[in-house]
Design an enzyme around this catalytic site. Structure first.
Site, PDB file in Angstrom:
ATOM      1  N   GLU A 117      -3.548   7.489  -3.974  1.00  0.00           N
ATOM      2  CA  GLU A 117      -3.377   6.219  -3.274  1.00  0.00           C
ATOM      3  C   GLU A 117      -3.303   5.060  -4.258  1.00  0.00           C
ATOM      4  OE1 GLU A 117      -5.891   5.069   0.431  1.00  0.00           O
ATOM      5  OE2 GLU A 117      -6.796   3.959  -1.225  1.00  0.00           O
ATOM      6  N   TYR A 159       0.861  -1.183   0.000  1.00  0.00           N
ATOM      7  CA  TYR A 159       0.000   0.000   0.000  1.00  0.00           C
ATOM      8  C   TYR A 159       0.894   1.228   0.000  1.00  0.00           C
ATOM      9  CZ  TYR A 159      -2.938   3.728   1.925  1.00  0.00           C
ATOM     10  OH  TYR A 159      -3.590   4.913   2.122  1.00  0.00           O
TER      11      TYR A 159
END
Lengths: 384, 292
Positions: free
Chosen positions: A192, A104
């Site tokens: 993101e 991530y």
């Protein structure tokens, strides 16, 4: 949405899975016919958790692709966080990547530090707030000095600190550099990649994309205004704009007491006062600074347009806003023939208070003196 | 001398000939603020109705007038540039009224303009009652006195100040720090200044939902303000999660920005939190009555 974010990713050199953006089942079939193999059909929606809501399917033939696309397009995806759901209008058809590992990475604005913060964890594909709650040590952060910008050492440091598998390490600096360039170029609130995938064949690919843009900065990139048009309109924001208010100056709430105030702080304070008096606000509405009578009138109509409103409390502390303009707007709103009338409490103080009170008195209205008193009165009136 | 602003502060106005700029310049002069001039590119050499000179650049204005403070009324796309120009000209304190500045513009400004104090943006300004007002606040609600006030809101500040004034509690300096996510001067910065101000006996902190400025303020108070009473208020305690209420920064997202967290932080620091603005004067008086 994901496909738009990925377009920006490719523009800064971040690898994304091979694929195509489509709006019809026939386009899916045609694409798979030309490109035989295993493909993923991903619903293009803004809500999170689309996988669990049934928004992702796998197809390996044109007919299967057409069939599944028919199922998805027009379907309303729902889950616990999004009970109202969101309709699927388009799909992203992407190669099915054999995943070795998922990470991530995101960049957002840290309000307290007043700096962009990079967040990395080796636990990709999960809700990062959950990871932060259960395993805070798994999260690595770096605050970037906006005067210096991104340098590759930042990516190396984060990759080691977050213990990303070695397969990520070579590509990570260029991916994070691209992400930072994009964050700065488009003035994003958030960029993101979740998950950032390490494939079985050793590629590092952005498997999903999330980009949240700052409305205040959109004027710098007119080409991105279409993003906002395509997004499902928030009804409150649309109503605010139609009334002539700022985009976040109106929000519908669950109670039955309509509220109009000048200023965001006083608006929130008025909601609180109503709750302290044992009631609940039906809305937040901030007419802003220096509102003229016309805006007050339109705001009144917006609030009573909500059928659950049983009483209204107009709370004005004039600074730039003038009491006479507010009073004039109230009187004009009530004079309308087809306007729904609810019991009304007005509190009017500050600039041009005297003139405002005279206008209200001429229409048979008597303002209350304080915010607490007004809230109490409105709660009584709503109870009938 | 109160904080940030006194009667000798020389103030210039960026955007002095615009509608808002001109209107508030006249009000500030009426209050007693030492407005020494203003800036509108292309209108240098002229004067506004009050007789104040207009310059083409901030530097020209500073060179001619010795201004140390500026107040900025320029539209959002030009506001960051206005702040950089003020910094370049050696201004020590800039009040930025403008609402709607891109957050990234402010990130760049705060990362580079070291040494210049910025109040705002998206704020009502500041006032040292009876001395000087640099902002858009209604001057008549303020009374000179010894209470400091810091607030993220404009109109809620007027509400609280009015209650304080009517209770006989005048103010030393009131600072509206602004409702944007990225602001120049925070609660903690103001508290640090009030901590050592001999003209301030107690401080009222008026926060609201969103961000973590209030939590930071509570931690600072616990450590650095043992002897100066502080009373807090949090606006938006009845607000639902996920709705942005007027201010760009006023939003509860996930576990951050909740009123519960802010109230808890203040109470842990020994700071009473008023349930409603009308309780603030009483809480201040109670705290002032406790021997330090």
């Amino acid at each position: 949405m994901e496909y738009q974010g990925k377009e920006l990713f490719r523009g800064v050199g971040i690898p994304t899975p091979r694929g195509v953006f489509v709006r019809s089942p026939d386009d899916v079939a045609a694409f798979i016919a030309e490109n035989p193999g295993a493909w993923v059909l991903k619903s293009q929606v803004l809500m999170g958790g689309r996988g669990k809501a049934g928004g992702i399917k796998f197809a390996s033939s044109p007919d299967e692709g057409r069939e599944l696309a028919r199922e998805l397009i027009g379907k309303v995806l729902r889950n616990e966080q999004n009970p109202d759901g969101e309709e699927v209008k388009s799909l992203l058809v992407e190669e099915k990547v054999a995943i070795a590992s998922e990470a991530y990475v995101s960049i957002t604005i840290d309000r307290a530090a007043k700096k962009p913060v990079v967040i990395v964890t080796a636990q990709g594909g999960m809700d990062v707030e959950e990871v932060a709650a259960h395993d805070p040590d798994a999260i690595s952060k770096y605050w970037i000095d906006a005067a210096i910008g991104f340098e590759p050492f930042i990516a190396r440091r984060l990759a080691f600190a977050a213990k990303l598998p070695t397969g990520f390490q070579r590509a990570f600096p260029s991916i994070l550099g691209g992400l930072y360039a994009m964050f700065m170029e488009y003035g994003a609130n958030l960029v993101e990649i979740n998950p950032l995938v390490l494939s079985e064949d050793g590629r590092v690919i952005a498997s999903d994309a999330k980009v949240d843009l700052d409305d205040n900065g959109l004027y710098k990139h007119p080409e991105l205004k279409a993003w906002k048009n395509e997004a499902p309109a928030d009804e409150d924001q649309a109503a605010a704009l139609a009334t002539g208010l700022g985009i976040s100056n109106y929000a519908k709430l669950d109670g039955n007491i309509g509220i109009i105030a000048n200023g965001a702080g006083l608006g929130m304070g008025t909601m609180d006062a109503v709750r302290n008096a044992g009631g609940a606000a039906a809305n937040f509405l901030d007419i802003g600074g220096g509102a003229q009578a016309e805006l007050v009138k339109k705001s009144y109509n917006l609030v009573v347009g909500d059928p659950k409103v049983k009483a209204m409390f107009i709370n004005i502390f004039g600074g730039i806003t003038r009491g006479d303009q507010v009073a004039k707007g109230i009187v004009e709103a009530l004079a309308g023939d087809d306007v729904r009338k609810v019991p009304l409490v007005v509190r009017l103080t500050g600039t041009n208070e005297k003139e405002g009170r005279e206008i209200l008195a001429g229409a048979g209205m008597n303002p209350v003196e304080t915010m607490d008193e007004g809230a109490r009165r409105a709660v009584e009136l709503a109870r009938g | 001398m109160a904080i940030y602003l006194d009667k000798n502060s020389k103030v210039l106005v960026q955007g002095i000939t615009g509608r808002e700029g001109l209107f508030h310049t006249q009000r500030m002069i009426a209050y007693g603020t030492q407005i020494v001039g203003g800036v509108t590119p292309g209108k240098g050499g002229t004067r506004i109705d009050t007789g104040n000179p207009v310059f083409d650049t901030v530097k020209d204005c500073v060179d001619a007038t010795g201004a140390t403070h500026t107040i900025i009324f320029v539209p959002p796309p030009y506001a960051a540039d206005a702040l950089f120009e003020a910094y370049d000209a050696g201004i020590s304190l800039a009040v930025c009224i403008t609402e709607g500045i891109p957050a990234h513009d402010m990130l760049k400004v705060v990362a580079t303009t070291h040494g210049m104090r910025i109040i705002g943006p998206n704020c009502p300004g500041l006032v040292s009652p009876g001395k000087s007002l640099v902002g858009i606040m209604p001057g008549h609600v303020f009374r000179p006195g010894r209470i400091g006030l810091i607030s993220r809101s404009g109109t809620l500040t007027y509400e609280i100040v009015d209650l304080l004034s009517k209770a006989g509690l005048g103010q030393s300096t009131c600072v509206g720090i602004g409702g944007d996510p990225i602001i120049g001067t925070t609660f903690v910065d103001c508290l640090r200044s009030f901590a050592t101000d001999s003209e301030t006996d107690a401080v009222v902190v008026c926060g609201e939902i969103g961000g973590s400025d209030e939590e930071d303020a509570a931690a600072f108070i616990a450590e650095h303000l043992p002897n100066k009473p502080v009373v807090a208020f949090i606006g938006g305690r009845s607000a639902p999660s996920g709705k942005r209420l007027g201010h760009a920064g006023a939003i509860i997202s996930g576990n951050t920005g909740t009123p519960q967290s802010k109230v808890k932080a203040f109470e842990a620091a020994g700071v009473p939190v008023a349930e409603r603005p009308s309780q603030i004067p009483m809480l201040v008086k109670e705290r002032l009555a406790v021997p330090a």
